[in-house]
Motif scaffolding. Structure first.
Motif, PDB file in Angstrom:
ATOM      1  N   ILE A 149      -7.637   3.111  -3.742  1.00  0.00           N
ATOM      2  CA  ILE A 149      -7.985   4.187  -4.661  1.00  0.00           C
ATOM      3  C   ILE A 149      -8.763   3.601  -5.840  1.00  0.00           C
ATOM      4  CG2 ILE A 149      -7.015   5.893  -6.264  1.00  0.00           C
ATOM      5  CD1 ILE A 149      -4.758   6.316  -4.336  1.00  0.00           C
ATOM      6  N   GLY A 150      -9.720   4.358  -6.356  1.00  0.00           N
ATOM      7  CA  GLY A 150     -10.507   3.893  -7.485  1.00  0.00           C
ATOM      8  C   GLY A 150      -9.641   3.503  -8.673  1.00  0.00           C
ATOM      9  N   PHE A 161      -6.748  -3.344  -1.207  1.00  0.00           N
ATOM     10  CA  PHE A 161      -7.817  -3.643  -0.265  1.00  0.00           C
ATOM     11  C   PHE A 161      -9.108  -3.058  -0.801  1.00  0.00           C
ATOM     12  CE2 PHE A 161     -10.550  -2.398   3.330  1.00  0.00           C
ATOM     13  CZ  PHE A 161     -10.733  -3.645   3.918  1.00  0.00           C
ATOM     14  N   ASP A 162     -10.139  -3.892  -0.901  1.00  0.00           N
ATOM     15  CA  ASP A 162     -11.449  -3.453  -1.364  1.00  0.00           C
ATOM     16  C   ASP A 162     -12.363  -3.286  -0.160  1.00  0.00           C
ATOM     17  OD1 ASP A 162     -13.959  -3.061  -2.428  1.00  0.00           O
ATOM     18  OD2 ASP A 162     -13.727  -4.538  -4.016  1.00  0.00           O
ATOM     19  N   PRO A 163     -12.707  -2.041   0.206  1.00  0.00           N
ATOM     20  CA  PRO A 163     -13.541  -1.816   1.395  1.00  0.00           C
ATOM     21  C   PRO A 163     -14.929  -2.429   1.292  1.00  0.00           C
ATOM     22  CG  PRO A 163     -12.509   0.231   0.664  1.00  0.00           C
ATOM     23  CD  PRO A 163     -12.314  -0.773  -0.431  1.00  0.00           C
ATOM     24  N   LEU A 197      -3.534   2.859   5.363  1.00  0.00           N
ATOM     25  CA  LEU A 197      -4.418   2.708   4.210  1.00  0.00           C
ATOM     26  C   LEU A 197      -4.318   3.969   3.361  1.00  0.00           C
ATOM     27  CD1 LEU A 197      -6.568   0.798   2.949  1.00  0.00           C
ATOM     28  CD2 LEU A 197      -8.303   2.193   4.112  1.00  0.00           C
ATOM     29  N   ILE A 198      -3.982   3.788   2.082  1.00  0.00           N
ATOM     30  CA  ILE A 198      -3.931   4.911   1.146  1.00  0.00           C
ATOM     31  C   ILE A 198      -5.276   5.003   0.438  1.00  0.00           C
ATOM     32  CG2 ILE A 198      -2.803   5.908  -0.865  1.00  0.00           C
ATOM     33  CD1 ILE A 198      -0.274   4.451  -0.097  1.00  0.00           C
ATOM     34  N   THR A 199      -5.944   6.129   0.608  1.00  0.00           N
ATOM     35  CA  THR A 199      -7.245   6.360  -0.008  1.00  0.00           C
ATOM     36  C   THR A 199      -7.114   7.471  -1.053  1.00  0.00           C
ATOM     37  OG1 THR A 199      -7.850   7.970   1.704  1.00  0.00           O
ATOM     38  CG2 THR A 199      -8.430   5.661   2.103  1.00  0.00           C
ATOM     39  N   THR A 239     -16.448   3.483   6.916  1.00  0.00           N
ATOM     40  CA  THR A 239     -17.446   3.321   7.968  1.00  0.00           C
ATOM     41  C   THR A 239     -16.945   2.347   9.024  1.00  0.00           C
ATOM     42  OG1 THR A 239     -18.500   1.496   6.789  1.00  0.00           O
ATOM     43  CG2 THR A 239     -19.280   3.730   6.287  1.00  0.00           C
ATOM     44  N   GLY A 240     -17.710   2.223  10.100  1.00  0.00           N
ATOM     45  CA  GLY A 240     -17.346   1.285  11.147  1.00  0.00           C
ATOM     46  C   GLY A 240     -17.229  -0.139  10.632  1.00  0.00           C
ATOM     47  N   ASP A 241     -18.103  -0.553   9.724  1.00  0.00           N
ATOM     48  CA  ASP A 241     -18.044  -1.913   9.172  1.00  0.00           C
ATOM     49  C   ASP A 241     -16.731  -2.142   8.427  1.00  0.00           C
ATOM     50  OD1 ASP A 241     -20.522  -2.465  10.186  1.00  0.00           O
ATOM     51  OD2 ASP A 241     -21.600  -2.093   8.310  1.00  0.00           O
ATOM     52  N   VAL A 242     -16.296  -1.140   7.673  1.00  0.00           N
ATOM     53  CA  VAL A 242     -15.017  -1.264   6.960  1.00  0.00           C
ATOM     54  C   VAL A 242     -13.870  -1.346   7.957  1.00  0.00           C
ATOM     55  CG1 VAL A 242     -13.412  -0.131   5.392  1.00  0.00           C
ATOM     56  CG2 VAL A 242     -15.870  -0.113   4.898  1.00  0.00           C
ATOM     57  N   LEU A 243     -13.883  -0.473   8.937  1.00  0.00           N
ATOM     58  CA  LEU A 243     -12.784  -0.426   9.902  1.00  0.00           C
ATOM     59  C   LEU A 243     -12.722  -1.688  10.769  1.00  0.00           C
ATOM     60  CD1 LEU A 243     -13.034   3.317  10.961  1.00  0.00           C
ATOM     61  CD2 LEU A 243     -11.478   2.286   9.299  1.00  0.00           C
ATOM     62  N   ASP A 244     -13.868  -2.346  10.945  1.00  0.00           N
ATOM     63  CA  ASP A 244     -13.860  -3.617  11.677  1.00  0.00           C
ATOM     64  C   ASP A 244     -12.980  -4.645  10.984  1.00  0.00           C
ATOM     65  OD1 ASP A 244     -15.503  -2.704  13.672  1.00  0.00           O
ATOM     66  OD2 ASP A 244     -17.352  -3.539  12.809  1.00  0.00           O
ATOM     67  N   ARG A 245     -12.832  -4.503   9.665  1.00  0.00           N
ATOM     68  CA  ARG A 245     -12.001  -5.443   8.908  1.00  0.00           C
ATOM     69  C   ARG A 245     -10.554  -4.989   8.803  1.00  0.00           C
ATOM     70  NH1 ARG A 245     -14.293  -5.129   3.867  1.00  0.00           N
ATOM     71  NH2 ARG A 245     -16.118  -3.911   4.415  1.00  0.00           N
ATOM     72  N   LEU A 246     -10.254  -3.858   9.466  1.00  0.00           N
ATOM     73  CA  LEU A 246      -8.884  -3.332   9.502  1.00  0.00           C
ATOM     74  C   LEU A 246      -8.514  -3.042  10.960  1.00  0.00           C
ATOM     75  CD1 LEU A 246      -9.202  -0.813   6.514  1.00  0.00           C
ATOM     76  CD2 LEU A 246      -7.920  -2.974   6.495  1.00  0.00           C
TER      77      LEU A 246
END
Length: 329
Positions: free
Chosen positions: A13-14, A39-41, A53-55, A63-70
């Motif tokens: 969260i911001g 976690f910093d996306p 993940l709490i957003t 995005t897919g790039d973020v999810l690749d790291r999760l």
């Protein structure tokens, strides 16, 4: 699953909302069950321990790039309203579940709307603006009163239903336009269904609660505005894109008897000097109807309660899917 299952909950969260939404109480409730990590996306590397993940407000799109790291992510808990700005097609493609605190945020919007309905029927804002312009007292005119008034709801989603329930406590006629609402649901809420033109044309106060999508973009434009009865009020706490603002300015300029209260605009924010700031029959507020200040904590409370259900293997109370999302704001 129960206890501490050996995996982590990530939060992204911001910074502005990281403590007002995820209060110490919420953080303690989560840590009683699992580890809680930041976690910093946009910059963090792979975290294969994060399964939830709490957003919220301030979270970058997943995005897919973020999810690749999760790679172990199973659930997104959105501690805010709409997930549209966060959840991308990649989330659905990977089978990640999504839950949202939209129902908690809806409480604040419904309360704000309910208050504005009463203020509108009392002609509060017009009289206040007239007094400011005059620099002194003005005649007590244009007070419709609450009893016997007709309120029109455009949309019977989370917020529209809450507004209807609040209005049911009064001697009011409530009309609603929602192409997805059935007669049994409407009857249970004490509202009468009608087409859009009928609802607009009969409402002393018309309040918008529809989602903004391709089919509802500028659903309120010149033809619809021209249906508004004398001395009526338009409220928009939903999405600015529901209303054609150029048409609204033209309409309010020639129909001084109609008032507009806009908590959302297109664009948001309106540029300085926009005509809606100057008109004596319009009030623009800076998107304050939703959860702000101490109200934000209820979003985190809902996310924490949903996490407990997930950990315990119970059904989630606030899960959404891609199809349902298309019908929501």
């Amino acid at each position: 699953m129960s206890g501490r299952p050996g995996w982590a909950v990530g939060t992204c969260i911001g910074r502005e909302w990281s403590r007002s939404v995820l209060t110490d109480r919420v953080r303690a409730a989560i840590r009683h069950r699992v580890d809680l990590v930041e976690f910093d996306p946009l910059s963090d590397g792979v975290r294969d321990d994060i399964r939830v993940l709490i957003t919220g407000w301030g979270t970058a799109p997943l995005t897919g790039d973020v999810l690749d790291r999760l790679p172990s992510l199973e659930l997104v808990l959105h501690a805010a309203g709409s997930v549209r700005g966060v959840v991308t097609e990649a989330v659905w493609e990977r089978g990640i579940r999504v839950s949202t605190a939209v129902s908690a945020n809806a409480v604040s919007v419904a309360d704000f709307t309910y208050a504005q309905v009463h203020l509108s029927l009392k002609n509060v804002w017009r009289l206040a603006l007239d007094a400011r312009e005059a620099g002194g007292p003005v005649p007590r005119t244009g007070v419709r009163g609450v009893d016997g008034a007709t309120i029109g709801l455009v949309g019977l989603g989370h917020i529209g239903r809450l507004v209807a329930r609040r209005l049911a406590e009064h001697d009011l006629r409530v009309l609603a336009y929602d192409p997805f609402a059935g007669p049994d649901e409407a009857a249970g809420l004490g509202v009468e269904l009608g087409d859009l033109a009928t609802v607009i044309g009969r409402s002393d106060v018309l309040t918008l609660h529809a989602p903004h999508n391709d089919t509802t973009h500028h659903m309120i434009s010149t033809a619809e505005l021209d249906l508004m009865p004398p001395d009526s009020t338009l409220l928009n706490t939903a999405r600015g894109g529901l209303v054609d603002h150029d048409a609204l300015v033209e309409f309010l300029t020639r129909r001084r008897d109609v008032f507009a209260v806009l908590d959302v605009t297109e664009p948001e924010e309106l540029p300085a000097g926009h005509p809606l700031f100057r008109l004596g029959n319009a009030l623009v507020t800076p998107h304050i109807a939703g959860s702000l200040g101490t109200d934000e904590a209820r979003l985190g409370d809902l996310a924490a309660a949903e996490l407990v259900r997930f950990v315990e293997g119970d059904p989630l109370d606030h899960e959404v899917n891609e199809e349902r999302l298309a019908l929501s704001a």
